[in-house]
Each structure stands twice: as C-alpha cells, then as structure tokens.
Design a protein around this motif. Sequence first.
Motif, mmCIF file in Angstrom:
data_model
loop_
_atom_site.group_PDB
_atom_site.id
_atom_site.type_symbol
_atom_site.label_atom_id
_atom_site.label_comp_id
_atom_site.label_asym_id
_atom_site.label_seq_id
_atom_site.Cartn_x
_atom_site.Cartn_y
_atom_site.Cartn_z
ATOM 1 N N ASP A 1 -67.254 -27.587 -50.753
ATOM 2 C CA ASP A 1 -67.638 -26.563 -49.782
ATOM 3 C C ASP A 1 -67.433 -25.203 -50.436
ATOM 4 N N LEU A 2 -68.504 -24.454 -50.610
ATOM 5 C CA LEU A 2 -68.450 -23.199 -51.364
ATOM 6 C C LEU A 2 -67.960 -22.013 -50.544
ATOM 7 N N ASN A 3 -67.708 -22.203 -49.264
ATOM 8 C CA ASN A 3 -67.196 -21.104 -48.446
ATOM 9 C C ASN A 3 -65.878 -20.550 -49.000
ATOM 10 N N GLU A 4 -65.091 -21.413 -49.612
ATOM 11 C CA GLU A 4 -63.805 -20.980 -50.194
ATOM 12 C C GLU A 4 -64.000 -19.859 -51.204
ATOM 13 N N TRP A 5 -65.071 -19.923 -51.962
ATOM 14 C CA TRP A 5 -65.333 -18.904 -52.982
ATOM 15 C C TRP A 5 -66.147 -17.732 -52.428
ATOM 16 N N ILE A 6 -67.140 -18.049 -51.619
ATOM 17 C CA ILE A 6 -67.997 -16.997 -51.055
ATOM 18 C C ILE A 6 -67.184 -15.981 -50.267
ATOM 19 N N LYS A 7 -66.192 -16.465 -49.535
ATOM 20 C CA LYS A 7 -65.420 -15.607 -48.636
ATOM 21 C C LYS A 7 -64.184 -14.997 -49.289
ATOM 22 N N ASP A 8 -64.000 -15.243 -50.575
ATOM 23 C CA ASP A 8 -62.824 -14.716 -51.283
ATOM 24 C C ASP A 8 -63.235 -13.508 -52.128
ATOM 25 N N PRO A 9 -62.874 -12.279 -51.712
ATOM 26 C CA PRO A 9 -63.287 -11.084 -52.463
ATOM 27 C C PRO A 9 -62.698 -11.014 -53.864
ATOM 28 N N ALA A 10 -61.652 -11.775 -54.123
ATOM 29 C CA ALA A 10 -61.076 -11.772 -55.468
ATOM 30 C C ALA A 10 -61.905 -12.617 -56.433
ATOM 31 N N LYS A 11 -62.758 -13.500 -55.882
ATOM 32 C CA LYS A 11 -63.532 -14.408 -56.723
ATOM 33 C C LYS A 11 -65.043 -14.153 -56.663
ATOM 34 N N THR A 12 -65.451 -13.300 -55.743
ATOM 35 C CA THR A 12 -66.884 -13.055 -55.571
ATOM 36 C C THR A 12 -67.208 -11.578 -55.729
ATOM 37 N N ASN A 13 -68.140 -11.299 -56.586
ATOM 38 C CA ASN A 13 -68.647 -9.966 -56.851
ATOM 39 C C ASN A 13 -69.001 -9.249 -55.532
#
Length: 481
Positions: free
Chosen positions: A136-148
């Motif tokens: 589930d990619l929401n973990e990365w999409i919603k993390d400002p430390a990991k997403t541009n």
Amino acid sequence: MHEKEKDLIDAFLRGQVDRRGLIKGLGAMGLAAGTAGTLLNLGQTRALAADFDWQAHKGKTIKLLLNKHPYADAMIADLENFKKLTGMNVVYDVFPEDVYFDKVTAALSASSPEYDAFMTGAYMTWTYGPAGWITDLNEWIKDPAKTNPNYAWDDFLPGVKNSCAWNGKPGGALGSDDAKQWCIPWGFEQNNITYNKAMFDKAGVTIPGNMDEMVAAAAKLTKDVGGGVYGIGVRGSRSWATIHPGFLSAYANFDQKDLNVSADGKLSAAMNTTQSKAFHKQWVQMIQESGPKDWSTYTWYQVGTDLGAGASAMIFDADILGYFMNGGDNKMAGKLAFASFKANPAAKAATPNIWIWSLAMSNFSKDKDATWYFMQWASGPEHGLFGATKMDFVNPVRQSVWKDAMFREKLNKSYPGYVEMFDASAPGASIKFTAQPLFFDLTTEWAATLQKMVAKEVPVDEGLDKLAESINGQLKEAGLG
C-alpha cells in the motif's frame, strides 16, 4: 549551460515564461530543439534537487520488471536524469506482453526479492493486493519526509487515480476513503472511436453519436466502402480483454453493471437485466453485420493491425491503439481521426472504461524507500511532460500535462480530434468493473457467452440468463454471493 540559457529556463520553471516562449527563446540563442529539450531536463532536475533530498539513497541500485511498451521506452530514454538527480542506479528486465504477466506472477508468488517495482494493470492488483504481494503506497505518498513536495498528488486525473485504489473488500468502491493505493497510475487508455476519414467520406457516413448510429454506420461502411473493408473492429477472443474496452465502455454508458453489491456486501450477477439484454442484442448485431469474419480470434493486435492496414473503417477500442496505427509504417498512417463516443443517447457524455498501466512496489523489495524515490520520479509531472512531448507517452495521467500547449499542439498537428476526444471523455473515465477476486474468470466466461451469441449458438436472452446463473453459483461457492 550559459547564464542566459539558465536564466531563461529558470524563468520557465518559475512560471514566468510558457513552453512556447522557452523554446523560441532558446532557439534564438542558436540551440536546436533537441539541445533545448536536454537543457530543460537538466534545469528541471536542478529545480527538483533544490526542494527535496533526492540524494538520500545515493549509491543504491533498484531493479525493475517492465513490459515492452512505449511507456517503458519513454522512462528508459529519460533515466539518466533520474540517475543524476538521485545518484542511484536502475537496472531492469523487459519482456513482451505475451509472457510479461507470467513473469510478474512467478516472481511475486515465489516471494522473490529480485524486483523492487514493476509495471502492472490496475485490474491485476485486485489479485496481488489481497495476496500480500504488493505494498500500500499511502505510507509513502502521505509522508512529507519521503515524498517530494512538488509531487502534486492532486494533479493526477481523479478517475484514473481512484481506479488504482481499493480497500480489498470484494465489491468495495474504488477510491473509497479506506482504500489502499496499490499502484500509481502511469499511463492509461480510454475507449473511443478511431476512424478512417476517407472511408467515412466515401460511404457518406458521419461520426456515430450513439449506439443506434454506430450499428447503422458500421453496416453502411461495410456495404459501401468496398474492397473487402468491414465497418468496425472490436475484440472478440475468449478473454477478459474482450469485455473491458469498447464493450464495457458502451455498456456502462447505459448505467449497466457487471455485478450488484447488496447492503450486506454480497455480490450477484447484473448482466441479465432488460436493458442489458437490449444492449447485447445491438452489440451482437453489429458484429454479425459489420465485424471481421474471424472476430472470435480478435485481440488488441488484430483490431489495431486491420485499422492500420485499411482493412477496417473504424474501431471502438483504446484511443492509444488508434494513435499508434496513425503513425509508423502503417498503410493508413496520417489518415485516421478520433472521436469521443457516447453510446447512450440519453447520457450527458462518454464514460469510457479504462485500462491503466501502473507502477507497483513489490512487498518483497529489500529497500522500499529507495524504490519509492524511483516511483515518484517516474510518475512525476516532469517525467510525464518529457514523455508526452518528446516520446509517445499517451495517455499521460496528469492534468498539468494535458494543459501543456505544446503537447496539445503535437496531438492536434497529427492526430485530428484526439484532444477534443480526450477532453470530452476524460471526466467520466474510470474503471467500471466491480473489484473482486474472480474478476478474470467471470469476465472470460462473459466473453465466451458473447462468442456463442454472435455464432448464433444461443439466443441473447437465454445466454445472459445462463451466464448470470453460472456467475451467481461461482460467487456463492467462493463465499462472495
């Protein structure tokens, strides 16, 4: 890069100069279009690096599993920019589609860590997600430390983005608040009309505006064009892929469904309603009167090849299939045009079912954070614009790319009607099927029933009643009905 060139590119990136002004300005400095494009990519890479730590995984390598496709070609052509941006390395295996999905299934079912990310159709995630094979990619999409911060998640076309998200519950609505983002849309196909304008003119036929008109137009084209040309190409093989393109796009425009979902979540067949039977009769009549003689063998490839060779007058299939037949060394290259199709005369607009080539992350990846860096770059607006303007990356999934004047001009120049078609049908474009684990089995049986109807082995009403009975039995056996 000289200061004047750098200043002009920076002005473009700040929104002070549009793409036309940028290319014109770089041309005035003596730069060829290809060189200008390279400098723009470098400028965009520099701008990306200023807002986010793209070097966080420098020195790491990720491995991709790719289908041989223009989307993959566009990514590979732009890959050096990703490597410069991140300091990462990317390796990949590419396979033709006739074996590609078997390669994916083999790797995932074996829990293999060989591939970090891969291309997939959104439909396939209805199997991969519940099986625990993808993340589930929401973990990365919603993390400002990991997403541009400039990734612009809201820039994706809503119907396309939501069609890649499902909560994993059979019958659950795509894009629901509790949905898991199983994949990121990369490029997609709407199902509309591609037609041979010269043949239409010869037969005195206008672009059909509803199902009645399509049946009549296809019959007149078959009768009047001559030379063995048939009126309309649609898929007919015993496969789920026969149901999802033109057929379901028209079917859904009449507000018809594949399955009903009850209040308690139970599923049941929905294709034997009175309205569905009327639609099937029209579809069967159209194929019998105006389709290819060996229709039951037709896949994407045969539908497209016949159009490109001038053997058919129009297709009701993926718009990008028509796009590719209008180029290359096809006999009809430059002679095809495009139109949105609204099957139901009472509908406000076309509501095409879609196929979405997407990127998914393997749950067995050894470095998911690094993999996400690649995925967000490959699905980002900068790469999307590169693919759309420099390569054959149609259809892009980002609204900002569709607003780009140079991209629209590129299409208008060589693909008449394509932009208007897209603008008319994109707001209603989404996956129209009900998400559930028996998807491939049930749709393949639907295609087999359609073959029997066209071959006059079973009347339409009886065939649909038997199909619904069979599907309800399978749903109950699986604990879904």
